[in-house]
Design an enzyme around this catalytic site. Structure first.
Site, short mmCIF file in Angstrom:
data_model
loop_
_atom_site.label_atom_id
_atom_site.label_comp_id
_atom_site.label_asym_id
_atom_site.label_seq_id
_atom_site.Cartn_x
_atom_site.Cartn_y
_atom_site.Cartn_z
N TYR A 177 1.06 -1.47 0.15
CA TYR A 177 -0.52 0.27 -0.24
C TYR A 177 0.91 1.28 -0.16
O TYR A 177 0.52 2.17 -0.65
CB TYR A 177 -0.75 -0.05 1.22
CG TYR A 177 -2.01 0.84 1.33
CD1 TYR A 177 -3.25 0.96 0.60
CD2 TYR A 177 -2.15 2.46 2.43
CE1 TYR A 177 -4.33 2.30 0.21
CE2 TYR A 177 -2.45 3.12 2.04
CZ TYR A 177 -4.09 3.18 1.47
OH TYR A 177 -4.79 4.06 1.31
N LYS A 181 1.28 3.98 -2.87
CA LYS A 181 0.75 5.57 -2.99
C LYS A 181 1.78 6.26 -2.88
O LYS A 181 1.57 7.11 -3.06
CB LYS A 181 -0.09 6.10 -1.27
CG LYS A 181 -1.59 4.91 -1.15
CD LYS A 181 -2.36 5.16 -1.98
CE LYS A 181 -3.23 4.73 -1.56
NZ LYS A 181 -4.93 5.20 -3.03
N1 LIG Z 1 -10.17 5.53 4.53
C1 LIG Z 1 -9.31 5.67 4.59
O1 LIG Z 1 -8.47 6.22 5.95
C2 LIG Z 1 -8.15 6.57 3.56
C3 LIG Z 1 -6.72 6.94 3.75
C4 LIG Z 1 -5.86 7.09 2.74
C5 LIG Z 1 -6.35 6.72 1.58
N2 LIG Z 1 -7.71 6.55 1.50
C6 LIG Z 1 -7.72 6.67 -0.42
O2 LIG Z 1 -8.94 7.01 -0.66
C7 LIG Z 1 -9.33 6.61 -1.81
C8 LIG Z 1 -10.72 6.09 -1.84
O3 LIG Z 1 -11.19 5.28 -0.34
P1 LIG Z 1 -12.47 5.14 1.07
O4 LIG Z 1 -11.99 4.73 2.34
O5 LIG Z 1 -13.32 5.78 -0.17
O6 LIG Z 1 -12.57 3.39 0.37
P2 LIG Z 1 -14.05 2.65 0.25
O7 LIG Z 1 -13.75 0.70 0.11
O8 LIG Z 1 -15.27 3.23 0.48
O9 LIG Z 1 -14.41 2.58 -1.49
C9 LIG Z 1 -13.50 2.51 -3.10
C10 LIG Z 1 -13.97 2.44 -4.08
O10 LIG Z 1 -13.23 2.01 -4.69
C11 LIG Z 1 -13.50 1.02 -5.78
N3 LIG Z 1 -12.38 0.21 -6.10
C12 LIG Z 1 -11.87 -1.26 -5.70
N4 LIG Z 1 -11.00 -1.59 -6.82
C13 LIG Z 1 -11.77 -0.95 -8.02
C14 LIG Z 1 -11.56 -1.23 -9.06
N5 LIG Z 1 -9.99 -2.00 -9.40
N6 LIG Z 1 -12.00 -0.89 -10.12
C15 LIG Z 1 -12.73 0.55 -9.74
N7 LIG Z 1 -12.99 0.57 -8.27
C16 LIG Z 1 -12.73 0.23 -7.69
C17 LIG Z 1 -14.45 -0.05 -4.86
O11 LIG Z 1 -15.50 -0.76 -5.47
C18 LIG Z 1 -15.59 1.03 -3.48
O12 LIG Z 1 -16.69 2.12 -4.35
C19 LIG Z 1 -8.77 4.78 -2.13
O13 LIG Z 1 -8.07 4.93 -2.86
C20 LIG Z 1 -7.73 5.24 -0.67
O14 LIG Z 1 -6.50 3.95 -0.68
C21 LIG Z 1 -8.70 6.35 2.02
#
Ligand SMILES: NC(=O)c1ccc[n+]([C@@H]2O[C@H](COP(=O)([O-])OP(=O)(O)OC[C@H]3O[C@@H](n4cnc5c(N)ncnc54)[C@H](O)[C@@H]3O)[C@@H](O)[C@H]2O)c1
Length: 275
Positions: A177, A181
């Site tokens: 991860y 990133k």
């Molecule tokens: N939630 C956190 O704490 C956090 C922190 C830092 C970064 N992020 C990043 O933010 C972004 C969104 O995360 P989130 O927390 O909203 O996650 P989430 O799991 O709630 O949403 C992610 C969405 O991406 C979709 N997805 C997954 N794999 C996919 C693919 N191969 N093709 C198309 N769609 C796909 C899923 O179906 C889901 O709807 C991600 O890139 C994650 O790494 C999240």
């Protein structure tokens, strides 16, 4: 949103007033990962600004839910869906072509879809490494390239990729991860330098721990401890998806017209605290 894994009494985010960012009305936004969490909050924020939305997700049902919520709040919204995995370059190209066909252009790419991967590095299987890199890094590139070609052809655009504070820092048990990133942040800077002449701005958003389904899943599986994370965050809480959407609005808007190649951190002070 319920907070079953976070003890009662932890300070929650106060609701904030609705800010308005310039230059977003009528823009065509391709929003990946729009079925859930940060992506869904971004869809709502850009809809609020009068943008036209193409939602992309691997999960069609989740996207339908996002669309239904959007249309309930914004009945006149122009919104469509495309199901694709961002890890599939052919599907991504098809999705961008479909967006262009439907709306005539792509002005803003919210390059947000991603997955988590928490595992000790000695146990990380090659297929887990590949899956994380395929989605969290290569998928971001495929979307940027395919949308970027169209932006270059139409005279400009904006890309905001969701990286993570873990792209700027490092952690045990998060090798794939963190590496993916960090790659997104590097990709952002390279593309910003290369595509500025094409009037395409490219920035990254680096969320800290944000309360989404992804986080609920990790807390449920005891991979992370919500209370501990709040305790390590100077602002003493998790972020809200709406707060990440707000940062994306700013970066995509004309208010950020001189900002490109930047990684904007929204982490409640986590990195400043030295973790
Ligand atoms: N939630 C956190 O704490 C956090 C922190 C830092 C970064 N992020 C990043 O933010 C972004 C969104 O995360 P989130 O927390 O909203 O996650 P989430 O799991 O709630 O949403 C992610 C969405 O991406 C979709 N997805 C997954 N794999 C996919 C693919 N191969 N093709 C198309 N769609 C796909 C899923 O179906 C889901 O709807 C991600 O890139 C994650 O790494 C999240």
């Amino acid at each position: 949103m319920t907070t079953p894994h976070i003890p009662n009494g932890y300070p929650q985010a106060q609701p904030f007033g609705v800010a308005q960012y310039p230059g977003l009305a009528g823009k065509v936004v391709l929003n990946t990962g729009a079925g859930s969490g940060i992506g869904r909050a971004m869809a709502q924020a850009f809809a609020r600004h009068g943008a036209r939305l193409m939602l992309l997700d691997i999960d069609a049902q989740a996207m339908e839910q996002t669309k239904a919520e959007l249309l309930a709040a914004f009945p006149d919204l122009e919104v469509d869906l495309v199901q694709a995995s961002i890890a599939d370059d052919v599907a991504v190209e098809r999705a961008c072509a479909q967006t262009q066909q439907r709306f005539g252009r792509i002005d803003i790419l919210l390059n947000n879809a991603g997955i988590s991967m928490n595992k000790p590095s000695l146990e990380l299987k090659p297929e887990e490494w590949r899956r994380t890199i395929d989605i969290d890094l290569s998928g971001v590139f495929y979307c940027a390239q395919s949308a970027g070609r169209r932006m270059a052809g139409q005279g400009g655009g904006v890309i905001v990729s969701t990286a993570s504070m873990w792209g700027l820092s490092s952690s045990a048990n998060r090798l794939a991860y963190c590496t993916a990133k960090a790659g997104v942040i590097s990709l952002t800077k390279c593309l910003a330098a290369e595509w500025a002449s094409k009037r395409i701005r490219v920035n990254a958003l680096c969320p800290g721990y944000t309360h989404t389904a992804l986080m609920d899943d990790l807390m449920e599986r005891n991979v992370i401890n919500g209370a501990e994370l709040c305790g390590k965050t100077p602002l003493n809480r998790l972020g809200k998806p709406e707060e990440m959407a707000e940062a994306a609005l700013y970066l995509a808007s004309d208010a950020a017209s001189f900002i490109t190649g930047h990684a904007l951190v929204s982490d409640g002070g986590w990195l400043a605290n030295g973790y």
